[in-house]
Design an enzyme around this catalytic site. Structure first.
Site, short mmCIF file in Angstrom:
data_model
loop_
_atom_site.label_atom_id
_atom_site.label_comp_id
_atom_site.label_asym_id
_atom_site.label_seq_id
_atom_site.Cartn_x
_atom_site.Cartn_y
_atom_site.Cartn_z
N SER A 135 -5.10 11.89 16.25
CA SER A 135 -4.94 12.36 14.88
C SER A 135 -4.37 11.23 14.02
CB SER A 135 -3.97 13.55 14.85
OG SER A 135 -3.59 13.88 13.53
N TYR A 148 4.04 17.58 16.99
CA TYR A 148 2.62 17.24 16.89
C TYR A 148 2.43 15.72 16.80
CZ TYR A 148 -2.27 17.55 15.42
OH TYR A 148 -3.64 17.43 15.36
#
Length: 269
Positions: A135, A148
């Site tokens: 990501s 995350y």
């Protein structure tokens, strides 16, 4: 992609589902793995005769080994493995439930590790390609996303190490870095207060844009895929030294060391 077999985790919805559709449309076969058995069944039915799948939990290595064996039973080979499964939850370091932190690491990091580990013998046989989904959060660390961001940075590191180790067997490894994408996972996390007003390079993008980039990366066996391209400097700058380190390690005899570990470590296949 014609006649290739692609194994995708987290493929019942979102980017995984979109990629599975793209593979089938271009003449490939796809094996769908997701946590929800009914969702897997519905996705396989929608994809048609070129698809199969099973429920599986990426947190458990045995689940991934079983799923890959089922893929072999269905299609006879695995050419591409996409470690796509992941979760996103919002929360501050001070107030988040520690269970949420641990779950994020278990799914995103251990899940990627288990998928890679189970994939190696099959990709070695096909000299295939491994795609690991990280990501933008691996490089840009924003509030309320400590778990995350940490997990996706770890996923990128896993991909970088796997690339060096598996290159000796003809296995290509790529890492994908999408920005925030309009998938159900993002919508359920409700991050709008942080990024809802962002425009330009930081605006949320449509899933189709990421799926197209992921598919192209598989076909071209790309090392790094960043979506959209304007965010590339943000992702690549921290990794320039990693790229140099990979080149240096080649000169330092790392291939011999890798082979030595592969021949002496416990083989659980």
């Amino acid at each position: 992609m014609k006649d290739k077999v692609v194994f995708i985790t987290g493929a019942a919805r979102g980017l995984g589902a979109g990629l599975a559709q793209k593979v089938v449309e271009n003449g490939g076969s796809v094996f769908v793995v997701d946590l929800n058995a009914k969702a897997v069944e519905a996705r396989v039915l929608a994809l048609g005769n070129s698809a199969d799948g099973c429920a599986g939990d990426v947190r458990y290595l045995d689940d991934m080994k079983r799923a890959m064996q089922l893929c072999i039973d269905s299609f006879g080979r695995i050419d591409v493995v996409v470690a796509n499964a992941g979760i996103l939850r919002m929360g501050s370091i001070e107030k988040m439930d520690p269970k949420d932190f641990q779950m994020t690491l278990d799914v995103n990091v251990a899940g990627a590790f288990n998928t890679i580990r189970a994939a190696v013998p099959h990709l070695r046989a096909s000299k295939g390609y491994l795609q690991v989904v990280s990501s933008l959060a691996a490089a840009i660390h924003t509030p309320l996303m400590s778990h995350y961001a940490a997990s996706k940075a770890a996923v990128e590191a896993l991909a970088d190490v796997a690339r060096q180790e598996l290159a000796l067997d003809g296995i290509g490894v790529g890492c994908v870095h999408p920005t925030f994408t309009k998938t159900a996972m993002i919508e359920e996390a409700k991050p709008g207060q942080l990024w809802g007003g962002h425009k330009g390079a930081f605006a949320a993008i449509e899933p189709e844009q990421v799926v197209e980039a992921m598919y192209e990366a598989i076909v071209k066996r790309k090392r790094k895929t960043i979506v959209p391209k304007p965010i590339a400097p943000l992702v690549l700058a921290p990794g320039l030294f990693h790229w140099a380190a990979e080149r240096i390690s080649k000169m330092e005899g790392s291939d011999k060391a890798i082979r030595a570990f592969q021949s002496t470590e416990h083989n659980d296949e």
